[in-house]
Scaffold this active site. Structure first.
Site, mmCIF file in Angstrom:
data_model
loop_
_atom_site.group_PDB
_atom_site.id
_atom_site.type_symbol
_atom_site.label_atom_id
_atom_site.label_comp_id
_atom_site.label_asym_id
_atom_site.label_seq_id
_atom_site.Cartn_x
_atom_site.Cartn_y
_atom_site.Cartn_z
ATOM 1 N N TRP A 81 13.348 62.109 25.675
ATOM 2 C CA TRP A 81 13.055 61.310 24.482
ATOM 3 C C TRP A 81 11.890 60.353 24.674
ATOM 4 O O TRP A 81 11.413 59.776 23.698
ATOM 5 C CB TRP A 81 14.309 60.477 24.136
ATOM 6 C CG TRP A 81 14.860 59.817 25.351
ATOM 7 C CD1 TRP A 81 15.873 60.297 26.148
ATOM 8 C CD2 TRP A 81 14.410 58.615 25.989
ATOM 9 N NE1 TRP A 81 16.059 59.477 27.237
ATOM 10 C CE2 TRP A 81 15.179 58.424 27.157
ATOM 11 C CE3 TRP A 81 13.429 57.673 25.696
ATOM 12 C CZ2 TRP A 81 15.009 57.355 28.025
ATOM 13 C CZ3 TRP A 81 13.241 56.596 26.557
ATOM 14 C CH2 TRP A 81 14.030 56.448 27.707
ATOM 15 N N LYS B 132 14.711 72.595 23.159
ATOM 16 C CA LYS B 132 15.909 71.758 23.089
ATOM 17 C C LYS B 132 15.419 70.343 23.413
ATOM 18 O O LYS B 132 15.129 70.003 24.561
ATOM 19 C CB LYS B 132 16.963 72.230 24.119
ATOM 20 C CG LYS B 132 18.256 71.439 24.074
ATOM 21 C CD LYS B 132 18.163 70.254 25.013
ATOM 22 C CE LYS B 132 19.345 69.343 25.017
ATOM 23 N NZ LYS B 132 19.430 68.414 23.905
ATOM 24 N N GLY C 289 12.903 65.682 32.719
ATOM 25 C CA GLY C 289 14.044 64.777 32.595
ATOM 26 C C GLY C 289 14.440 64.233 33.950
ATOM 27 O O GLY C 289 13.612 64.094 34.849
ATOM 28 N N GLU D 167 9.683 68.732 35.643
ATOM 29 C CA GLU D 167 8.939 67.457 35.633
ATOM 30 C C GLU D 167 9.995 66.368 35.622
ATOM 31 O O GLU D 167 10.582 66.085 34.579
ATOM 32 C CB GLU D 167 8.076 67.357 34.365
ATOM 33 C CG GLU D 167 7.050 68.455 34.201
ATOM 34 C CD GLU D 167 5.744 68.153 34.932
ATOM 35 O OE1 GLU D 167 5.664 67.095 35.592
ATOM 36 O OE2 GLU D 167 4.839 68.976 34.845
ATOM 37 N N CYS E 132 7.803 58.012 33.225
ATOM 38 C CA CYS E 132 8.026 58.588 34.559
ATOM 39 C C CYS E 132 6.974 58.102 35.541
ATOM 40 O O CYS E 132 7.266 57.892 36.710
ATOM 41 C CB CYS E 132 8.061 60.110 34.465
ATOM 42 S SG CYS E 132 6.648 60.784 33.599
#
Ligand code: NAP
Length: 461
Positions: free
Chosen positions: A131, A155, A207, A229, A263
């Site tokens: 997200w 997804k 994620g 990733e 990240c």
């Protein structure tokens, strides 16, 4: 009750809920994507490029709406959301402009006959995305792969369903044949089942380490190519010759970007030499001045985190660090107002044995370390299981590049935090995952680099 919904983190109110798809709906989406692949693989590069350019154009036309959706669904500052949409449009354009050239036959030198690589699409790909960059994340995997002739089922994270829905609509509006790009409204727990479907030929996930590990095991079990990733705890090394004011500004602003939920955010500041106290004092002064508020208000510098759970998790990590002996210089608490707000936070004196040393902290928390020399800085930088990005900040660029070469991550930036651009690769090493997105590298992940070797029947080979 469906897990797929928009809960506005500025108000904590449910704004929109979506029904989870049942098995029959999932089956029919995969079947449609598989059918579309049979035609899309034969569609000319020119036509594929036209589609991607059109997607880019529509995204730019709708940038305010899409940016606002990021604010509503996960609390991103509106200016950051609009910037993300523009970057995503640039990535679609990049692959539209360069895909055909990148995937042209590649001649191989061989003493006998002629040999070349022919790049061919492999089929339906499953893209699982987080997200924190609702549009950019989708784009990184969709743009190169659709240009290459694959079809994509997405997804998206359960808390950004409106971003997922509108992106599917944008593809349709741009003229994508049915099945080329489709959204799946399913929870994370359904992913393994989808990945096991024989029509899914490759899979990428961005994620957490936990999701990545389970995803990659499943891909391995079914012998499918995957890319991951995952998270990071990027070092930001402040060299002894650095301009401290500029280093503080770059590090602090980088850490507050997207409320620290990036990240490649500079999560560990490593100050070499004797400037650590000055750095801490100046970073504290800067964090104290941060304007916290509604992401739609242009004056806001720090908006809410993505959810109540996100705030609770980060605060727990900070409290644990303090209970294990770290020094809390600033912040560390929820802000007393509705919504998922957290104070800008600074921690020092974090030691190797503490959880905060090795965990990713996904929030506005700056951890500052002091080290005596560059060797110690490199050892500290390489001391976690992550290997995503990093920064070296200093006046002598040659020296900074030398240090960059010694850091075990997929990306190192000199004198800036992550500089994302369509033509530059993005990806990590170690527990931050494998594979690359963006750049030429991103288009080769899910194609079959097929060798074709030609000789005459009577040639010696
Ligand atoms: P997450 O919980 O792992 O979720 C990411 C996606 O995976 C979501 O779509 C999620 O679906 C799905 N998912 C969850 N559990 C799964 C499982 N067991 N199998 C398959 N799919 C599963 O990650 P997050 O905490 O939301 O996202 C933040 C993490 O992403 C951070 O660690 C961050 O560093 C990392 N990240 C990395 C990059 C990069 O490029 N390296 C970029 C952005 C973010 P649901 O939403 O339905 O649970």
């Amino acid at each position: 009750m469906s897990s797929i919904k928009t809960v506005n983190p500025t108000t904590n109110k449910v704004e929109k809920e979506f029904e989870e798809m049942n098995d029959q709906q999932i089956q029919s989406i995969i079947a449609e994507a598989d059918k579309a692949f049979q035609t899309w693989r034969k569609t000319s590069f020119k036509k594929r490029a036209e589609l991607l350019h059109k997607v880019a154009t529509i995204m730019r036309e709708k940038k305010d709406l899409l940016g606002k959706l990021c604010s509503i669904e996960m609390g991103k500052l509106l200016s950051e959301g609009i910037g993300e949409v523009q970057l995503s449009a640039d990535i679609f354009d990049y692959y539209a402009d360069n895909g055909e050239k990148l995937l042209a036959d590649q001649p191989l030198e061989t003493p006998t006959g002629k040999a070349f690589l022919s790049y061919q699409p492999i089929g339906v790909l499953l893209s699982v995305q987080p997200w924190n960059f609702p549009f950019y994340q989708i784009t990184r995997s969709a743009a190169p792969n659709i240009m290459a002739g694959n079809t994509v089922v997405l997804k998206h994270a359960s808390n950004v369903p409106q971003a997922a829905e509108i992106m599917e609509k944008i593809f349709a509006e741009a003229g994508a044949p049915k099945g080329v790009y489709t959204n799946l409204f399913v929870p994370g727990s359904k992913v393994s089942q989808i990945l096991a479907d024989p029509r899914i030929k490759g899979a990428s996930l961005t994620g957490s380490e936990a999701a990545g590990s389970s995803f990659a095991s499943m891909a391995g079990k079914h012998i499918k190519k995957s890319t991951l990733e995952l998270g990071g705890s990027d070092p930001f090394i402040v060299m002894p010759d650095a301009d401290i004011d500029k280093a503080v500004k770059t590090a602090a602003e980088g850490r507050l970007w997207n409320a620290g939920q990036v990240c490649v955010s500079p999560k560990r500041i490593i100050v070499v030499g004797d400037a650590a106290n000055e750095f801490i004092a100046k970073a504290t002064a800067l964090f104290e001045r941060v304007v916290v508020g509604d992401p739609l208000d242009p004056a806001t510098q720090l908006a809410p985190l993505s959810s109540e759970k996100a705030v609770a998790d980060v605060i727990k990590q900070v409290e644990k660090a303090v209970s294990q002996g770290a020094d809390l210089i600033l912040g560390g608490k929820r802000i007393d107002r509705p919504g998922a707000f957290m104070e800008p936070t600074i921690l020092t004196n974090v030691k190797k044995y503490m959880d905060a040393f090795s965990e990713e902290i996904f929030g506005p928390v700056l951890v500052i370390y002091a080290v005596k020399d560059v060797d110690e800085a490199v050892e500290l930088a390489n001391g976690t299981d992550f290997g995503l990005g990093g920064t070296v900040f200093g006046t002598n660029v040659d020296k900074a590049v030398e240090v960059a070469r010694r850091i075990d991550t997929g990306m190192v930036y000199i004198n800036h935090v992550t500089g994302i651009a369509p033509e530059l690769p993005f990806g990590g090493t170690k527990n931050s995952g494998y594979g690359r997105e963006q750049s030429p590298a991103g288009i080769y992940e899910f194609v079959n680099a097929k060798l074709i070797r030609v000789t005459t029947p009577d040639a010696a080979y």
